[in-house]
Design an enzyme around this catalytic site. Structure first.
Site, mmCIF file in Angstrom:
data_model
loop_
_atom_site.group_PDB
_atom_site.id
_atom_site.type_symbol
_atom_site.label_atom_id
_atom_site.label_comp_id
_atom_site.label_asym_id
_atom_site.label_seq_id
_atom_site.Cartn_x
_atom_site.Cartn_y
_atom_site.Cartn_z
ATOM 1 N N HIS A 83 105.853 -10.364 40.261
ATOM 2 C CA HIS A 83 104.399 -10.557 40.219
ATOM 3 C C HIS A 83 103.984 -11.759 39.374
ATOM 4 O O HIS A 83 102.863 -12.245 39.489
ATOM 5 C CB HIS A 83 103.698 -9.273 39.732
ATOM 6 C CG HIS A 83 103.765 -9.027 38.259
ATOM 7 N ND1 HIS A 83 104.677 -8.152 37.698
ATOM 8 C CD2 HIS A 83 103.044 -9.511 37.225
ATOM 9 C CE1 HIS A 83 104.498 -8.112 36.389
ATOM 10 N NE2 HIS A 83 103.509 -8.937 36.080
ATOM 11 N N ASP A 113 110.224 -5.644 41.543
ATOM 12 C CA ASP A 113 109.434 -6.590 40.749
ATOM 13 C C ASP A 113 110.324 -7.521 39.943
ATOM 14 O O ASP A 113 110.035 -7.841 38.790
ATOM 15 C CB ASP A 113 108.451 -5.863 39.824
ATOM 16 C CG ASP A 113 107.263 -6.750 39.421
ATOM 17 O OD1 ASP A 113 107.160 -7.869 39.958
ATOM 18 O OD2 ASP A 113 106.470 -6.319 38.576
ATOM 19 N N GLY A 185 101.003 -11.539 29.680
ATOM 20 C CA GLY A 185 101.835 -12.714 29.430
ATOM 21 C C GLY A 185 103.245 -12.347 29.030
ATOM 22 O O GLY A 185 104.152 -13.170 29.087
ATOM 23 N N ASN A 186 103.451 -11.096 28.609
ATOM 24 C CA ASN A 186 104.795 -10.620 28.286
ATOM 25 C C ASN A 186 105.603 -10.303 29.536
ATOM 26 O O ASN A 186 106.827 -10.111 29.459
ATOM 27 C CB ASN A 186 104.752 -9.353 27.425
ATOM 28 C CG ASN A 186 104.659 -9.643 25.938
ATOM 29 O OD1 ASN A 186 103.614 -9.480 25.336
ATOM 30 N ND2 ASN A 186 105.772 -10.088 25.358
ATOM 31 N N SER A 187 104.947 -10.188 30.690
ATOM 32 C CA SER A 187 105.655 -9.836 31.923
ATOM 33 C C SER A 187 106.803 -10.812 32.168
ATOM 34 O O SER A 187 106.632 -12.030 32.123
ATOM 35 C CB SER A 187 104.702 -9.881 33.112
ATOM 36 O OG SER A 187 103.779 -8.831 33.064
ATOM 37 N N THR A 203 107.686 -5.369 32.144
ATOM 38 C CA THR A 203 107.053 -5.493 33.455
ATOM 39 C C THR A 203 105.643 -4.939 33.511
ATOM 40 O O THR A 203 104.747 -5.556 34.090
ATOM 41 C CB THR A 203 107.915 -4.770 34.516
ATOM 42 O OG1 THR A 203 109.209 -5.374 34.538
ATOM 43 C CG2 THR A 203 107.295 -4.853 35.902
ATOM 44 N N LEU A 242 121.823 5.302 53.337
ATOM 45 C CA LEU A 242 122.782 6.379 53.558
ATOM 46 C C LEU A 242 122.386 7.227 54.755
ATOM 47 O O LEU A 242 123.234 7.659 55.525
ATOM 48 C CB LEU A 242 122.892 7.250 52.300
ATOM 49 C CG LEU A 242 123.972 8.329 52.279
ATOM 50 C CD1 LEU A 242 125.361 7.734 52.521
ATOM 51 C CD2 LEU A 242 123.946 9.090 50.961
ATOM 52 N N GLY A 243 121.069 7.479 54.907
ATOM 53 C CA GLY A 243 120.606 8.250 56.058
ATOM 54 C C GLY A 243 120.463 9.729 55.776
ATOM 55 O O GLY A 243 120.816 10.563 56.616
#
Length: 431
Positions: A83, A113, A185-187, A203, A242-243
């Protein structure tokens, strides 16, 4: 009361002694994070992202800022959040020594992300990746980033919780929660342990004001490692499949299935033709281990399968009928879904369907066919079908795609359907 106070005092002394021992030799007995930060801060960068760089005058550019972490000094690899760089046309990375470089986007994965950049620079310092599975609630950590554009800033706290989820719709989440102060701003910045190892990429924050409220969340490095390896190899993440439709082990299931704990994931159904069916996994199996590591719960298994490489042979340990079995499965690959389409069967006229998409909040929890849209007053609407429902079975048989669903209902005779609506499992007869 005296006993409680003495016990608390002993516990505090032990913790203080451990932390004190990390720094005392270099700092004359002062309790400090300085030795860790001296090594870590040069590896944390500031990121500026320009939007509309090729279409507007520079004075009118849309600019956003975030943080990143150098994880490979030789290759110039910098990890950050998806992001942070999404929709950016020019990405600039600024180092602690004030050098700045235009970055190349290697690849990005919105479902975790995580994004990976490359800069052409010498004399870089990287942070070693730690094992985030070794973290425990109460461990001391340091968050480093670029809050509000002020430049590298460090805050300290503890690991408040592990395995948090619910922030990325349809995403693969196993967030580390910390009370270290994290702000805008730490992201993309670093969450570091006291050995100076990167254990998470900061995040998300939860805050009513937009500022730090002691609720910060970081993507653990074991997810970061798996994602960046695929971004380097493919430029994107090829999800493993895997299903199986799975659920958590409930207290009732522990007793009924003869388990020792509530760890693992219960198989509710198996998709015909899937990797799970080919390997011999069956409904009611409890998957306890994958690739030699314990499976904590449904979300843990979902994340690990999705981040496994397609075509990879993986060993699973399952409990079936009170006995442990070892099963080897070749992981399949998630493919992009078809565009929504209507069925030829008139019994569900007015509804459009598609294979369950990654954006659906039940993706990874169930396998089936997603109801995309239902026309008001249509036959499907009269039967009670709703947008967002996931049809998981017809006449007691699992369906994993629109093609399988259409084949199952094509003969025009009445049939029963099973569907998942949020946390509710519903069934009905269609005539």
């Amino acid at each position: 009361m005296r006993l409680a106070m003495n016990t608390l005092g002993v516990a505090f002394t032990v913790v203080a002694t451990v932390v004190f021992s990390l720094a005392s030799a270099a700092h004359d007995g002062k309790l400090t994070f300085a030795p860790v930060l001296t090594e870590a801060i040069p590896a944390v960068v500031s990121i500026q992202v320009e939007q509309g760089a090729r279409r507007r005058p520079r004075s009118n550019l849309g600019v956003s800022a975030g943080s990143g972490v150098i994880i490979d000094a030789r290759e110039g690899h910098v990890v950050t959040n998806h992001h942070v760089i999404a929709r950016g046309e020019r990405i600039t990375v600024a180092l602690k020594d004030r050098r700045s470089f235009e970055a190349e986007l290697i690849g990005s994965d919105p479902d975790t992300d995580i994004a990976l950049l490359r800069i052409d620079a010498e004399n870089l310092q990287a942070l070693p990746l730690g094992d985030s599975d070794e973290l425990a609630v109460g461990d001391l950590v340091v968050a480093i980033g670029n809050p509000f554009g002020f430049g590298q800033t460090a805050t300290s706290g503890i690991v408040s919780a592990l395995g948090r989820s619910g922030f990325i719709r349809g995403g693969y989440e196993d967030f580390i929660q910390t009370d270290a102060s994290i702000n805008q701003g730490n992201s993309g910045g670093a969450l570091v342990d006291l050995d100076g190892r990167l254990v998470g990429i900061n995040t998300v924050i939860v805050s009513r004001s937009g500022g730090s409220a002691g609720l910060g969340f970081a993507v653990p490095t074991n997810i970061v490692r798996a994602v960046t390896e695929q971004l380097i190899e493919h430029g994107e993440v090829h999800r493993g499949l895997l299903g199986v439709s799975i659920g958590d082990v409930t207290p009732d299931a522990v007793e009924a299935l003869g388990l020792k704990s509530d760890k693992g994931a219960v198989v509710a159904s198996v998709v015909p033709g899937s990797a799970a069916e080919a390997a011999g996994i069956e409904p009611d199996d409890v998957i306890l281990r994958m690739g030699g590591e314990d499976v904590k719960n449904m979300q843990d298994l979902r994340n690990r399968v999705a981040l496994a490489s397609a075509g990879q042979d993986v060993e699973f340990v399952v409990m079936r009928g009170g006995k442990m079995r070892t099963i080897e499965a070749t992981i399949g690959r998630v493919v992009e879904v078809d565009t929504p389409r209507s069925l030829s069967a008139s019994s569900l006229a007015g509804a459009t369907f598609r294979d369950l998409s990654r954006q659906h909040r039940l993706f990874g929890r169930v396998v089936g066919v997603e109801v995309v849209e239902v026309e008001r007053g249509s036959r499907a609407g009269e039967l009670g079908l709703e947008s967002g429902d996931v049809i998981t079975g017809v006449n007691g048989q699992a369906v994993g795609s629109v093609g399988e669903f259409e084949t199952a209902v094509a003969d025009g005779t009445p049939y029963s359907i099973e569907l998942q609506r949020g946390n509710w499992q519903l069934s009905g007869v269609v005539r």
